[in-house]
Each structure stands twice: as C-alpha cells, then as structure tokens.
Design a protein around this motif. Structure first.
Motif, PDB file in Angstrom:
ATOM      1  N   PHE A  75       0.849  -1.189   0.000  1.00  0.00           N
ATOM      2  CA  PHE A  75       0.000   0.000   0.000  1.00  0.00           C
ATOM      3  C   PHE A  75       0.891   1.247   0.000  1.00  0.00           C
ATOM      4  O   PHE A  75       1.811   1.356   0.812  1.00  0.00           O
ATOM      5  N   ALA A  76       0.600   2.168  -0.871  1.00  0.00           N
ATOM      6  CA  ALA A  76       1.357   3.426  -0.894  1.00  0.00           C
ATOM      7  C   ALA A  76       1.268   4.099   0.471  1.00  0.00           C
ATOM      8  O   ALA A  76       0.180   4.200   1.058  1.00  0.00           O
ATOM      9  N   ASP A  77       2.400   4.529   0.987  1.00  0.00           N
ATOM     10  CA  ASP A  77       2.514   5.281   2.246  1.00  0.00           C
ATOM     11  C   ASP A  77       2.240   4.457   3.509  1.00  0.00           C
ATOM     12  O   ASP A  77       2.265   5.016   4.611  1.00  0.00           O
ATOM     13  N   MET A  78       1.957   3.154   3.379  1.00  0.00           N
ATOM     14  CA  MET A  78       1.633   2.367   4.574  1.00  0.00           C
ATOM     15  C   MET A  78       2.826   2.313   5.532  1.00  0.00           C
ATOM     16  O   MET A  78       2.678   2.520   6.753  1.00  0.00           O
ATOM     17  N   ASP A  79       4.006   2.030   5.023  1.00  0.00           N
ATOM     18  CA  ASP A  79       5.183   1.948   5.893  1.00  0.00           C
ATOM     19  C   ASP A  79       5.477   3.317   6.516  1.00  0.00           C
ATOM     20  O   ASP A  79       5.870   3.401   7.688  1.00  0.00           O
ATOM     21  N   ARG A  80       5.308   4.366   5.733  1.00  0.00           N
ATOM     22  CA  ARG A  80       5.522   5.720   6.236  1.00  0.00           C
ATOM     23  C   ARG A  80       4.540   6.017   7.370  1.00  0.00           C
ATOM     24  O   ARG A  80       4.929   6.559   8.415  1.00  0.00           O
ATOM     25  N   ALA A  81       3.269   5.662   7.197  1.00  0.00           N
ATOM     26  CA  ALA A  81       2.263   5.889   8.235  1.00  0.00           C
ATOM     27  C   ALA A  81       2.626   5.134   9.508  1.00  0.00           C
ATOM     28  O   ALA A  81       2.503   5.659  10.625  1.00  0.00           O
ATOM     29  N   ALA A  82       3.080   3.889   9.358  1.00  0.00           N
ATOM     30  CA  ALA A  82       3.447   3.089  10.525  1.00  0.00           C
ATOM     31  C   ALA A  82       4.623   3.722  11.269  1.00  0.00           C
ATOM     32  O   ALA A  82       4.637   3.768  12.507  1.00  0.00           O
ATOM     33  N   GLU A  83       5.605   4.207  10.539  1.00  0.00           N
ATOM     34  CA  GLU A  83       6.756   4.852  11.178  1.00  0.00           C
ATOM     35  C   GLU A  83       6.327   6.083  11.974  1.00  0.00           C
ATOM     36  O   GLU A  83       6.769   6.297  13.111  1.00  0.00           O
ATOM     37  N   ILE A  84       5.451   6.894  11.382  1.00  0.00           N
ATOM     38  CA  ILE A  84       4.986   8.117  12.047  1.00  0.00           C
ATOM     39  C   ILE A  84       4.223   7.783  13.319  1.00  0.00           C
ATOM     40  O   ILE A  84       4.438   8.389  14.386  1.00  0.00           O
ATOM     41  N   LEU A  85       3.326   6.803  13.242  1.00  0.00           N
ATOM     42  CA  LEU A  85       2.482   6.478  14.395  1.00  0.00           C
ATOM     43  C   LEU A  85       3.280   5.818  15.513  1.00  0.00           C
ATOM     44  O   LEU A  85       3.052   6.103  16.702  1.00  0.00           O
ATOM     45  N   VAL A  86       4.198   4.949  15.176  1.00  0.00           N
ATOM     46  CA  VAL A  86       5.011   4.322  16.218  1.00  0.00           C
ATOM     47  C   VAL A  86       5.952   5.346  16.847  1.00  0.00           C
ATOM     48  O   VAL A  86       6.192   5.323  18.069  1.00  0.00           O
ATOM     49  N   SER A  87       6.468   6.263  16.051  1.00  0.00           N
ATOM     50  CA  SER A  87       7.293   7.332  16.614  1.00  0.00           C
ATOM     51  C   SER A  87       6.481   8.199  17.565  1.00  0.00           C
ATOM     52  O   SER A  87       6.979   8.609  18.639  1.00  0.00           O
ATOM     53  N   ALA A  88       5.219   8.480  17.202  1.00  0.00           N
ATOM     54  CA  ALA A  88       4.346   9.266  18.075  1.00  0.00           C
ATOM     55  C   ALA A  88       4.057   8.504  19.368  1.00  0.00           C
ATOM     56  O   ALA A  88       3.975   9.097  20.456  1.00  0.00           O
ATOM     57  N   LEU A  89       3.924   7.185  19.259  1.00  0.00           N
ATOM     58  CA  LEU A  89       3.728   6.357  20.447  1.00  0.00           C
ATOM     59  C   LEU A  89       4.949   6.448  21.370  1.00  0.00           C
ATOM     60  O   LEU A  89       4.802   6.656  22.583  1.00  0.00           O
ATOM     61  N   GLU A  90       6.116   6.308  20.797  1.00  0.00           N
ATOM     62  CA  GLU A  90       7.335   6.344  21.599  1.00  0.00           C
ATOM     63  C   GLU A  90       7.519   7.712  22.267  1.00  0.00           C
ATOM     64  O   GLU A  90       7.971   7.799  23.409  1.00  0.00           O
ATOM     65  N   ALA A  91       7.139   8.781  21.553  1.00  0.00           N
ATOM     66  CA  ALA A  91       7.308  10.134  22.083  1.00  0.00           C
ATOM     67  C   ALA A  91       6.134  10.566  22.955  1.00  0.00           C
ATOM     68  O   ALA A  91       6.155  11.675  23.502  1.00  0.00           O
ATOM     69  N   LYS A  92       5.120   9.680  23.060  1.00  0.00           N
ATOM     70  CA  LYS A  92       3.915   9.976  23.836  1.00  0.00           C
ATOM     71  C   LYS A  92       3.261  11.285  23.386  1.00  0.00           C
ATOM     72  O   LYS A  92       2.811  12.103  24.195  1.00  0.00           O
ATOM     73  N   ARG A  93       3.206  11.480  22.077  1.00  0.00           N
ATOM     74  CA  ARG A  93       2.536  12.660  21.532  1.00  0.00           C
ATOM     75  C   ARG A  93       1.028  12.499  21.650  1.00  0.00           C
ATOM     76  O   ARG A  93       0.508  11.376  21.650  1.00  0.00           O
ATOM     77  N   ARG A  94       0.317  13.595  21.743  1.00  0.00           N
ATOM     78  CA  ARG A  94      -1.148  13.554  21.877  1.00  0.00           C
ATOM     79  C   ARG A  94      -1.751  13.309  20.490  1.00  0.00           C
ATOM     80  O   ARG A  94      -1.681  14.170  19.609  1.00  0.00           O
TER      81      ARG A  94
END
Length: 596
Positions: free
Chosen positions: A77-96
């Motif tokens: 899927f286009a951008d799927m890996d990019r989306a996963a990287e962004i969301l997991v990074s947000a999880l690690e950084a505890k972003r709202r």
C-alpha cells in the motif's frame, strides 16, 4: 431440483410484477463439474460457485477463506510503511494523538481499531467525530483549528480525509501533522500534502485492495504497526485476531465487495464476533435481542443500524465510543442510547419515505423519469440516504432525496443508483455545470448541496444526462436465479448446504431460489407494509414465506390474493422459532404466469 430455463427468461418470466426479467445465473458447465469433483459438492452448489467467478483451484480458499492465505503485504500500500513509522514514533514520544473518524459504522470501527491498538501498547488516544448536521462530512478547517488549540499533536483521519483539500491545507498552515487512512475514490493529481496518505484507491497505489472498507485498510495498518514496533524492539505486539470483529463490521456495513482478502476479513471476523468478547458489540446484541452466532444479518440489520443511528440523528461519537470501550457498564449505557435513537430514526425514516412516495406518485410522469429527484423542507439529513435507497429498490432507478433548510437557503441531498448508471459521475458533472454548491460520490451513491431554487434545473439536467444509461440499465435489469426448488425441497439441509458460500454481499450475492406454480395460502398483511403467507405446490410441501415492505406493490398485492398459481423468487432464511430448525423464504419477486 429442475431445469427452469427458457427463451423468454427463467420459467418464462420476461417481466415480473416488479418489471424484471428472470434469468438463470450464468455458469460454465465444465467448471461446475470440476468443482463437483475436486471439492465434493452437489451440482447446485458447484454451479453456484462457478457462477460467482470462482476458478478451478480457488474453491477451497473461497469456501474456507483464511487470513494466512489472503493477507496482503502492508508494504504494497502506498505510504503504509511511512504511516506506521509516524504512528510508532508518536507512540514512543507519547505525543497527543487524535483519531478523526467518519460518523458511520466503518468510521467507528476504524477508530476503535486504532484506539485498541494504542491502548494495548500503553497509550490512550482521543476520538473526534464531526456532527453530521453542524459540521458535515469529513475534516474541516474549523475542526482542525479546534483540535490544534486543544493540544493535538497528530491527527489520524479514518474513513475520510482523502478529498478534504481545504482542511488539510489549513492543517499544514497551523502546523498540525495529519495521517490519512481512507478508501474513497480519488481522482488523479488530487493527493493532498500530508504526512502520509494510505488509500488503496489513490491512483498510485498498487495494492489491488481497492474494494476494502476503511476498517479493512486500518486492520492492515495495525499489521504494519506491529511490524514497525517489533523492528524497534517495543513490547510484544497485540494479537490482531481479537479485533477481527471490528474489521468485519466495516466490511459488511459499508457494503464492500466480499472477495479475496476482504472476504477473509468478513468470514473470520464473524467467527470472532460470535464469541461476543467486545463489550460494545455484546451490549448492542443484547438491546437488539439478537441470538445465535454472528452473521451478516446481525451486522447489517441489527447492530450496524444502531451504531449509525448516533451519527444520523444523535451524537456522532456514540458508535466509536461504544466499539472502543472496555467498560461493561458504559457499553450498556451507550447501547441503550443508540437503541433508542434507532427507534426514533425508524419513525423519521418512515415519515420521510411516505412523503417522498406520495410526492413522486402524485406528480405527473415522475415515475417515468430517468432519475427521481424529490425534495421537501426539513427532511432530516440523517435519513435521506436510507430513503434514497428505499426509493431505488421500489422504482429501480437512480433516486436523490433532498432535505431543504429554508433558513440557510440550502438543500442537502443523498442519492442511490441502479447498477449500470453512474450517479456519482453525473452529480460531479452537475457540480461542474454550476448547478450545485458541492457534490460527488461514486457509481452507486452520491451526496450534494444545492440551492433550493436550482432543484428543478438539477432534476432536468440529471434526467437528460442519465437517460441513455438508465434505458440500457432498465433493459438489462433482471433477477438472477441460482436454483429451482419445490416447497418440499426447501428445507434446513438445503439452507445449510448453501451457507458454505457465506458471508454474502457485493461480489458474492446471497443465493436466489425460484419456485414455480406455487399457490398462496393464508396471506396476511403485517404492520410496516410486510406480507406473510404459506406457499404450496405439487410436491406436497408447505413453505413459510414473507415479503418485506411489499404490501403496497404489485407483487405484494398479488401475494395477498388467494387462488391462481404464481412463480416466486427469494432467499432462504433459518426459522428457529420455538426450536423448530426450519426455513422460510424471503420473497424478492413474484411473477404471474398470466402476465409474463
């Protein structure tokens, strides 16, 4: 079972009481025999499999669809890996993080999937669902500004956002990162600038999964999130199989094609749902007084409409909250509220439908038009789509229902189309002609906004533009029959055998059975315009039957008459009343041999 073919149509029916020709569903005889031999099937079931386009060697996966065999590579899927990287990074950084969801079942299911994944990873994320009446569909600049002001650091849109250019441009201006998870059609060159846009229907996506609902796309995203979390050495990833019920909710309620991976999601999701482990679904099952294992009927007719009721005439976030909560008491409270809203929705829908039918049939030549466009002041925008679908079923042509708000000087409309007539394209053309304030959709459904004084011109434009398509569609409109049966032969064994084809939906129609020269006994008109009766024939059997919402149609009126044989076509349903384990026929159409 007998052969019911004929030059004029199946059982000779070239025009039923609903105006349709009947025909036997086309199937290759050689492929049917191969399915019989390789899978050990009866001839009628093997023929039904062949008629649904299942090739030799594919039958096993079709009858037993598994995720292991059919799950797509998320990286496809286009951008799927990019989306996963962004969301997991947000999880690690505890972003709202805020999930911005559509207000229907697919949006609610998608939001709940993301909430549950992040919860399993130790973080609670917020849900925002726009109000259908005051905010309309999808993201808006005002909503994004509000979320930014309230502290949102990342927004994930689900089941919406791919076409929200103004809102996404606003998000970029105010420094609000957005990830879009959607499945709606996109035109070439219209991809907005966002952090990531995952949509199997974006022009450059090569996943081949364009038939997925947003919940299906979100479920694949969860697999990508697990993979990314594993890559970074985070805590053991959650078992996604526990949430297949939510993926099935989206696939079935959004009326997507149940083929390939999507079929596996629906089939395996119904098995998970049957365990009733999700507190929200369990509470909704209880208020709906549903029993037994989960089926497409449970999802499409009992659970789904109650979830949708919140977005239609109540609080838009109720469905997403219900599906994502783990609190049994909260689930019970939300389910009760949705059940009450659904009862109110039914009455509002019935009132609008009655008024629309009266308007259509009292206006000269309206029923002969290529497209029915009906409008009235103060029709509730939450039910106009359902009413448009009811009108389409009744008149078998594209129908648009518009609720007019005189104070705002605007009409909000929703349309449903007939196979072979591209309504979304016609609505887009009307918008480009300057007849609409907004409009778009796909072949079978569309939405629009229009000035009330432009409605007559819009009606004329659509009727002229769709005339040729509608004429062809009307000529080809037919009811496809899978098998000819007798009253005695319609039993639980036959129903059980054909259930091997389930789950049913677009791409896999529920088997349609025809019975010839049956007589009607003890017909009864029921509240709501339904008709119940018993069918008998020369086989000596008796078959219970019901025709939903047919009481005031030609078919319904004929069923209410005793005497004279008719042909009927319909779907078999289980009848477990008082433990009898029988079946009844849900009548789809009736043909009078004297009038075919």
């Amino acid at each position: 079972m007998a052969d019911g073919g004929g030059q004029l149509g199946y059982l000779g029916v070239s025009r039923s009481l609903s105006g349709r020709a009947w025909r036997e569903r086309a199937a290759c005889a050689d492929l049917t025999r191969r399915h019989q031999l390789s899978l050990g099937l009866s001839e009628p079931l093997a023929r039904a499999l062949a008629s649904r386009g299942i090739e030799d060697g594919q039958g096993g996966h079709y009858l037993n669809p598994t995720l292991k065999a059919l799950f797509p590579d998320p990286s496809g899927f286009a951008d799927m890996d990019r989306a996963a990287e962004i969301l997991v990074s947000a999880l690690e950084a505890k972003r709202r993080i805020v999930v911005f969801a559509d207000y229907d079942v697919d949006g609610a299911s998608s939001a709940a999937l993301l909430v549950r994944w992040f919860r399993a990873m130790g973080q609670e994320i917020a849900i925002y669902v726009p109000d259908r009446i005051t905010e309309g569909y999808g993201p808006s600049p005002a909503a994004f500004r509000r979320l930014k002001a309230e502290g949102a650091e990342l927004v994930v849109t689900v089941d919406c956002g791919a076409a929200a250019h103004d809102a996404l441009a606003c998000a970029a201006e105010i420094g609000l990162p957005v990830v879009v998870i959607d499945h709606h059609l996109m035109r070439p060159g219209e991809a907005p600038k966002v952090e990531a846009l995952v949509n199997p229907n974006r022009p450059d996506c090569t996943s081949g999964q364009g038939h997925l609902a947003a919940a299906g796309v979100t479920f694949v995203l969860l697999a990508a999130l697990n993979r990314e979390a594993r890559k970074r050495g985070l805590a053991s990833e959650p078992d996604l199989r526990a949430w297949l019920d939510l993926a099935a909710m989206g696939a079935i309620c959004d009326v997507t094609r149940l083929t390939g991976f999507n079929r596996a999601l629906a089939a395996q999701g119904l098995k998970v749902m049957s365990g009733w482990k999700n507190p929200g679904l369990m509470a909704l099952r209880d208020v709906a007084k549903a029993t037994g294992a989960a089926s497409t009927f449970h999802v499409g007719f009992l659970l789904g409409p109650r979830i949708n009721a919140g977005g239609r005439i109540g609080r838009s976030d109720l469905g997403a909250r219900l599906l994502s909560t783990d609190d049994v008491e909260e689930a019970a409270m939300l389910a009760a509220e949705l059940d009450a809203l659904n009862a109110s929705r039914k009455q509002v829908e019935a009132d609008v439908l009655d008024a629309a039918v009266r308007w259509i049939e009292q206006q000269s030549n309206q029923t002969d038009a290529a497209c029915l466009v009906v409008a009235q002041d103060d029709w509730h925008p939450g039910v106009i789509g359902i009413v448009a679908g009811r009108l389409r079923e009744r008149y078998r042509k594209p129908c648009i229902v518009i609720g007019v708000d005189r104070a705002a000087n605007v009409g909000k409309g929703s349309g449903r189309s007939q196979p072979g007539v591209n309504l979304g394209q016609a609505v887009q053309a009307a918008y480009e002609e300057g007849l609409l304030l907004a409009g778009g959709g796909h072949a079978m459904a569309a939405g629009l906004s229009v000035r009330p004084d432009a409605i007559p011109e819009l009606r004329a434009f659509l009727c002229e533009r769709l005339a040729d398509e509608q004429a062809v569609a009307a000529a080809e409109d037919g009811l496809e029959i899978d098998a000819l049966v007798t009253a005695r032969g319609c039993d639980r064994r036959l129903w059980t055998e054909f259930q091997r084809l389930a789950p049913f939906g677009p791409g896999n129609p529920e088997p349609m059975f025809a019975a010839a020269d049956v007589r009607i006994e003890r017909p009864m008109a029921l509240k709501g315009g339904h008709v119940r009766c018993t069918l008998t024939d020369g086989s000596g059997g008796k078959l219970k039957a019901v025709a939903w919402r047919m009481g005031d149609t030609e078919a319904g009126k004929r069923l209410l008459q005793e005497g004279g044989a008719v042909h009927v076509a319909g779907r078999l349903k289980p009848d477990d009343w008082q433990g009898r384990e029988s079946v009844e026929l849900e009548i789809e159409d009736v043909a009078d041999p004297r009038r075919i």
